[in-house]
Design an enzyme around this catalytic site. Structure first.
Site, PDB file in Angstrom:
ATOM      1  N   GLY B  42       0.866  -1.162   0.000  1.00  0.00           N
ATOM      2  CA  GLY B  42       0.000   0.000   0.000  1.00  0.00           C
ATOM      3  C   GLY B  42       0.905   1.215   0.000  1.00  0.00           C
ATOM      4  O   GLY B  42       2.015   1.153   0.524  1.00  0.00           O
ATOM      5  N   THR B  43       0.453   2.311  -0.602  1.00  0.00           N
ATOM      6  CA  THR B  43       1.428   3.384  -0.775  1.00  0.00           C
ATOM      7  C   THR B  43       1.128   4.676  -0.016  1.00  0.00           C
ATOM      8  O   THR B  43       1.393   4.749   1.165  1.00  0.00           O
ATOM      9  CB  THR B  43       1.680   3.657  -2.260  1.00  0.00           C
ATOM     10  OG1 THR B  43       0.432   3.601  -2.906  1.00  0.00           O
ATOM     11  CG2 THR B  43       2.580   2.610  -2.836  1.00  0.00           C
TER      12      THR B  43
END
Lengths: 225, 264
Positions: B42-43
């Site tokens: 996830g960023t």
């Protein structure tokens, strides 16, 4: 030759039950009752820090009376058990019936196998999203479980208080009436209870995930006026 | 599953993690490095300090190497009523960390009868990130942001972490994840000490938009599928997630402003 002292099993059980009952009868009583928007949990408790009423899980509340260290240990075990079950499976899989059964097993185990029985009476309450589906489980010191959907009194003088509550309670009361009825039943005709003598919480049917709310201070004063 | 009763010397206290350890349900040991391409990441997440509390936001993309594995992942969560946590890094361990963190706070509150202080919550998360260090060294890095309303100081506070569990309180803003550096440029230019929380929400939308333009692992707004960033505010009233409709409306305003300017 020494003969081992024989005591009839009936006598052992009776002695243990008497012992536990005496311990519980010394404490003040507590009431759980359903009302229009949830479940009311109400205890006579002069202490502001040592709780009798507490939260177990999203829709499950707990009342313990009798010996504080014993019911508090059971309360914490209940919180642990419920959180573990919710973590392992899912939050909706945690229910009061299952918790009441676990408590019954433990109380029964203590009653028959340990040196002394636990001097406690417990109440596990579950609020249901559906009106009329709330459940109250009443547990005795020997592991006996009883369930109702209306109201329960636990602790000392439960019979007398129960009769008073029975006369005044009806289904679907609004919160302020339910509190007045419960406090009136706990107090009896000759006493008056002030907010400092009471510990009151509700499992509120208001759509929040955690339904347990304490009613304290001015809020409680307002309800009792 | 029987009732977990402990003798006083074995009692795990108010810690849910301690309870899991005691029962042998703790996290498994990781023995070797894991190939980066197989882990879902996830960023971009961010948190902005304002005079009325904290805004937290995160994009919705998850990637495995060059592959986009999820279009609508959520990275901003309530930790309890008065705090929130946003995650970037390896998605699996990060989601598990959030779940355990939420449980840890609630468990403490129920066992002890009163909630942890905000400082206490931030330190708990620090210990959990540190507990993940061995996994982080094998490629499963989890770095959260934590923000909450401090009821004692009556202000919003936010904390950033590194993989060793190092905890850094930020007075202005913090970002995390691969697009974080681009998001922080946007926030940095527009941040002011007495920022209004509504303005901060718009800044968050714009920061994520710019990050998505510059970073392939960050997802931009997707009006076709109705996917927009997750944005939450944490003020005196507690954690509140903005509705999809509101985020969509604010995104639309931003997109119109950008196209009017002819900037794109």
């Amino acid at each position: 030759m020494n003969m081992p002292l024989y005591v009839a099993p009936e006598q052992i059980m009776k002695d243990r039950a008497d012992y536990a009952r005496k311990g519980i009868a010394r404490g003040r009583a507590a009431i759980a009752a359903t009302y229009a928007d949830g479940v009311l949990l109400c205890a006579e408790n002069p202490s502001n820090t040592l709780r009798k009423v507490s939260e177990i899980y999203d829709r499950i509340g707990f009342i313990g009376v009798g010996k504080y260290n014993e019911f508090d240990q059971l309360r914490i075990a209940g919180v642990r058990h419920a959180d573990l079950k919710g973590y392992t499976y899912s939050r909706e899989d945690v229910d009061a019936r299952w918790l009441a059964n676990q408590y019954a097993q433990t109380l029964g185990q203590y009653f028959t196998h340990e040196m002394k029985p636990l001097e406690v009476e417990l109440l596990v309450a579950e609020m249901s999203p559906e009106v009329g589906e709330d459940r109250l489980f009443h547990l005795l010191y020997d592991g006996t479980v009883m369930d109702t959907t209306t109201h329960v009194v636990i602790g000392g003088e439960a019979d007398v208080i129960g009769n008073r509550l029975q006369d005044a309670w009806s289904a679907g009361l609004p919160l302020e009436d339910a509190v007045r009825v419960a406090v009136g039943a706990l107090a009896g005709p000759d006493r008056e209870l002030v907010p400092d003598d009471l510990e009151i919480a509700v499992l509120a049917r208001d759509g929040e995930r955690r339904s347990f709310r304490r009613i304290e201070g001015d809020d409680l004063g307002g309800l009792l006026e | 599953m029987t009732l977990p009763l402990f003798t006083p010397d074995q009692d795990p206290g108010p810690s849910f993690l301690g309870l899991l350890d005691r029962l042998g349900l703790g996290a498994p040991e990781i023995s070797g490095p894991i190939e980066a391409g197989v882990i879902t990441h996830g960023t971009t997440v961010l948190a902005i300090h304002t005079r009325d509390g904290v805004v937290m936001a995160g994009d919705r993309r998850a990637t495995s190497g060059h592959h986009i594995s999820h279009h609508s992942m959520e990275k901003v969560f309530p930790a309890d009523r008065h705090s929130g946590v946003a995650i970037s890094g390896a998605a699996g361990p990060a989601m598990e960390m959030v779940r355990l963190f939420q449980l840890q706070l609630e468990h403490y509150e129920k066992v002890e009868g009163s909630p942890l202080s905000l400082e206490g919550k931030a330190n708990q998360l620090s210990l959990m990130v540190r507990g993940n260090l061995m996994a982080a060294l094998q490629g499963m890095v989890v770095v959260p942001l934590f923000a909450g309303w401090d009821e004692r100081l009556e202000q919003g506070r936010l904390f950033q972490y590194d993989i060793t569990g190092g905890r850094y309180e930020e007075r202005r803003y913090a970002t995390g994840g691969s697009g974080g550096v681009h998001a922080s440029s946007v926030i940095k230019l527009r941040h002011a000490p007495d920022l209004d929380i509504g303005v901060a929400v718009d800044i968050a939308v714009e920061a994520l938009f710019e990050a998505a333009e510059e970073d392939s692992a960050t997802g931009g707004p997707d009006p076709v599928r109705g996917i927009f960033p997750v944005i939450a505010t944490i003020g005196p009233g507690g954690f509140e997630r903005l509705t999809e409709d509101e985020v969509e409306a604010r995104t639309t305003v931003l997109l119109e402003r950008l196209s009017d300017r002819g900037a794109r």
